[in-house]
Design an enzyme around this catalytic site. Sequence first.
Site, PDB file in Angstrom:
ATOM      1  N   SER A 227       0.712  -1.184  -0.043  1.00 29.60           N
ATOM      2  CA  SER A 227       0.022  -0.180   0.007  1.00 29.60           C
ATOM      3  C   SER A 227       1.023   1.294   0.076  1.00 29.60           C
ATOM      4  CB  SER A 227      -0.833   0.071   1.271  1.00 29.60           C
ATOM      5  OG  SER A 227      -1.788  -1.027   0.879  1.00 29.60           O
ATOM      6  N   SER A 265      -3.028  -3.713  -3.276  1.00 33.90           N
ATOM      7  CA  SER A 265      -2.419  -2.590  -2.808  1.00 33.90           C
ATOM      8  C   SER A 265      -3.462  -1.382  -2.539  1.00 33.90           C
ATOM      9  CB  SER A 265      -1.429  -2.105  -4.015  1.00 33.90           C
ATOM     10  OG  SER A 265      -0.969  -0.970  -3.657  1.00 33.90           O
ATOM     11  N   GLU A 267      -4.312   2.438  -2.049  1.00 33.01           N
ATOM     12  CA  GLU A 267      -3.913   3.637  -2.177  1.00 33.01           C
ATOM     13  C   GLU A 267      -4.919   4.502  -1.845  1.00 33.01           C
ATOM     14  OE1 GLU A 267      -1.241   1.422  -4.615  1.00 33.01           O
ATOM     15  OE2 GLU A 267      -3.631   1.340  -4.363  1.00 33.01           O
TER      16      GLU A 267
END
Length: 363
Positions: A227, A265, A267
Site C-alpha cells: 500500500s 495494494s 492507495e
Amino acid sequence: MITDVPGVLVGHANVRGNSAGGGLFTGVTAILPGPSSGTAEGGSKDAFDRKYPAGMYVSNGFGKSLGLVQVDELGCLETPILLTNTLSVGTCFTALAQWALDRHPQIGDTTGTVNPVVMECNDGPINDIRAMGVGAEDAFRAMDAASATFEEGAVGAGSGMTCFGLKGGIGSASRKLTFDGAEFTIGILVMTNFGSLERLRIAGEPIGERICAAQSHETRDGHDKGSIVSVIATDLPLDSRQLKRLAKRVTVGIARCGGYIGNGSGEIVLAFSTANRIDHWAGESGRPMIDTAARLNDNAMDDCFAAVADMSEEAILRSLLRAHTVVGRTGKPTYCLKDAAARAEVALPDCIRDLCGTCGTCD
C-alpha cells in the site's frame, strides 16, 4: 516537506526489540495539523475546537484505516493523524481518543464523541507484525516529538515498509504557489509500501528492470503488493470537495514511479487545509451559525493538481533514497535503493542527486 506548510508538524516513534517472531522493526508517525494545546471550550486552537477542512480519496481500498468515512461525510479533520502498521491501528485509535479526551472534558458528555484518524500499511515482511509491538505510549511519543524538522526513510511508521521490493518508508515534499500576489504552500507526506522492483521507474528510466536484469537470482513476480498512504496539507483556502480533487492527483505520482494500483495494494489519500477552520461550538454562547470563508476558484486548480502530481512522485523517491538497508525478522536484508543499485552496478539518474543528499552511487 509537508512541514513547509505553516503550523504543520511531524513526529516519529521507533519501536525496536526482540520478539518470538524474529524482532520488532516498526513504529508510529504523527502529523499534527496545527497547535495541539488548550483544554477550555473557546480557549483552544486545536483540531477538535476548530476543525480543518478535509477530503479523502481511495483509489484502491485494500486498507484498514480508521476515521476516513466521517472525513468523507463531514469534510473535516478534528485530531492529529497517526500512521502505523496494519495491526496497530486500534491501539493508535485509542491513543488519539485519549489525547482528545484529556484536552476536552466535554467529549462524550456535553458534546459528541471524536473521530480519530489512523492510516496504515502492512510491514509484516520486515517486522514481526503478529507481536503487535506498538503501544499507546508509542503514539504519544510520536505526537510529543512532532516538530517542523523530521527524518525520512526507515523511521517511525515507515520503519518496516517495503517499496518496489526495496526499503521504503516515509517521504515528503512540497511546492509553492502564488495566487493574487500571495504565496501558498502544498505539502505531502507518504508512507510507501507498494510496487514491484521490475516496474520501478526514476525520471522515466527503467531503473528497477536494470537492477533485476543484473540480479536474475532475485525474486521478481511482477505483482504490485502492499500500500501507499498519503497525507496532503496546504494553507490554500480549499473546501472539502476541492481537497478531495487534490487527493486524486497523487495517483499520477504513483504511476510515474511505476505503480499501477494493484489488486492487493491500498492507495488512500487524506488532504486537509489549515485555512477556513470550522468552529465546533457554532451556535453556542452566541457564536454564529453561518460561516464566511474565502475559497480558491476552481480555475486555479490546475496549478494545484500539477504540484501534487510532481511532489507525490518526489516524495515516493525520497522515501526510497532516504531509507537504509534493513535486516528484517527473517534475517534477510531488504536493500535500500542506493545499495541495490550499487550491487547491480546500475547508475541512478543525475537528476535525483538533490533528493538523496550525500549518495556515493551518484558520484
